[in-house]
Design a protein around this motif. Structure first.
Motif, PDB file in Angstrom:
ATOM      1  N   SER A 235       0.796  -1.125  -0.179  1.00 34.27           N
ATOM      2  CA  SER A 235      -0.038   0.209  -0.225  1.00 34.27           C
ATOM      3  C   SER A 235       0.881   1.295   0.121  1.00 34.27           C
ATOM      4  N   PRO A 236       0.768   2.054  -0.960  1.00 39.02           N
ATOM      5  CA  PRO A 236      -0.213   1.760  -2.168  1.00 39.02           C
ATOM      6  C   PRO A 236       0.596   0.877  -3.034  1.00 39.02           C
TER       7      PRO A 236
ATOM      8  N   CYS B  37      -1.551   2.482  -8.082  1.00 38.76           N
ATOM      9  CA  CYS B  37      -2.165   3.425  -7.664  1.00 38.76           C
ATOM     10  C   CYS B  37      -1.054   4.721  -7.340  1.00 38.76           C
ATOM     11  N   ALA B  38       0.176   4.060  -7.121  1.00 43.11           N
ATOM     12  CA  ALA B  38       1.357   4.990  -6.765  1.00 43.11           C
ATOM     13  C   ALA B  38       1.623   5.914  -8.175  1.00 43.11           C
TER      14      ALA B  38
ATOM     15  N   LEU C  62      -5.342   8.173  -0.883  1.00 39.62           N
ATOM     16  CA  LEU C  62      -4.220   7.635   0.071  1.00 39.62           C
ATOM     17  C   LEU C  62      -4.529   8.342   1.263  1.00 39.62           C
ATOM     18  N   VAL C  63      -4.591   9.620   1.528  1.00 43.10           N
ATOM     19  CA  VAL C  63      -4.481  10.362   2.889  1.00 43.10           C
ATOM     20  C   VAL C  63      -5.574   9.882   3.438  1.00 43.10           C
TER      21      VAL C  63
ATOM     22  N   GLN D 161       7.708  10.397  -5.802  1.00 41.51           N
ATOM     23  CA  GLN D 161       8.225   8.918  -5.758  1.00 41.51           C
ATOM     24  C   GLN D 161       7.845   8.181  -4.762  1.00 41.51           C
ATOM     25  N   VAL D 162       6.654   7.526  -4.723  1.00 44.02           N
ATOM     26  CA  VAL D 162       6.246   6.949  -3.528  1.00 44.02           C
ATOM     27  C   VAL D 162       6.280   5.431  -3.704  1.00 44.02           C
TER      28      VAL D 162
END
Length: 225
Positions: A19-20, A24-25, A56-57, A215-216
């Motif tokens: 997650s994510p 989704c990222a 996401l938040v 960049q997640v």
């Protein structure tokens, strides 16, 4: 025990996996540029608070999807300069919200960021009684919440929050810390709304740099270097 019985799922689309998830990222947009709120040396945000970013938040804030921290802590921390930070803290939510949720999402973010930066994370701010910022209009938000701070004489403080809208929360937090001796206050948020940047709380000429891309999705949340 429950986490051992249930497979991990994406906090946004709820598909099996981290997650994510990668899909989704890849939909997350980088936060737009905005001047730092009054009282802050800098204010950075990782993602735009819209679309997948907002979901996401929400997953972290309202559904306790703490597993998102594993993937966003590193990229979020990379927006801060560890050489300019002595201690990390957070802008606390209201006591009623903390009791209802059982946690403070800003504290979770601050702890993850501090770990990535290898800096101490301490509770330096107390929020005085008042209504939450969520759901307020821009003019109401500009007044911001009120804080008291512990002694931070000679320290450079990084204040972490989940979402920056007008910047009034971080500005009020900075003012409280400066009254107690902070030599510099920096802001860091997971997300920034499109409404951030009201002239009433901004300081002209203090512009946050925009990251090239949010960049997640790296496999490791550790800060490189």
């Amino acid at each position: 025990m429950l986490s051992l019985l249930l497979p991990p799922t994406c906090g946004v689309c709820r598909s099996p996996g981290p997650s994510p998830c990668s899909r989704c990222a890849s939909e997350l947009l980088p936060a737009a540029e905005a001047p730092a709120p009054a009282g802050l040396e800098s204010c950075r945000a990782l993602i735009a608070y819209e679309g997948t970013g907002r979901l996401l938040v929400t997953a972290l804030k309202y559904r306790n999807h703490r597993d998102v921290l594993d993937r966003i802590a590193g990229p979020l921390a990379m927006l801060a300069d560890p050489s300019a930070v002595d201690v990390v803290t957070w802008a606390p939510t209201t006591e009623s919200r903390r009791r209802d949720r059982g946690f403070d999402q800003a504290r979770l973010l601050a702890g993850a960021v501090a770990s990535a930066l290898r800096r101490p994370c301490r509770r330096l701010l107390d929020r005085l009684p008042g209504h939450p910022q969520t759901g307020k209009g821009v003019l109401e938000r500009l007044r911001g919440p009120s804080f008291t701070a512990r002694s931070v004489v000679g320290l450079r403080v990084l204040v972490v929050d989940d979402v920056v809208t007008t910047g009034s929360t971080l500005s009020r937090a900075a003012a409280a810390l400066q009254r107690e001796g902070a030599t510099a206050v920096h802001g860091l948020a997971l997300a920034r709304t499109a409404r951030t940047g009201s002239a009433a709380v901004e300081r002209a000429g203090r512009v946050s740099r925009r990251p090239g891309r949010a960049q997640v999705w790296p496999a490791s949340g550790r800060r490189s270097g």
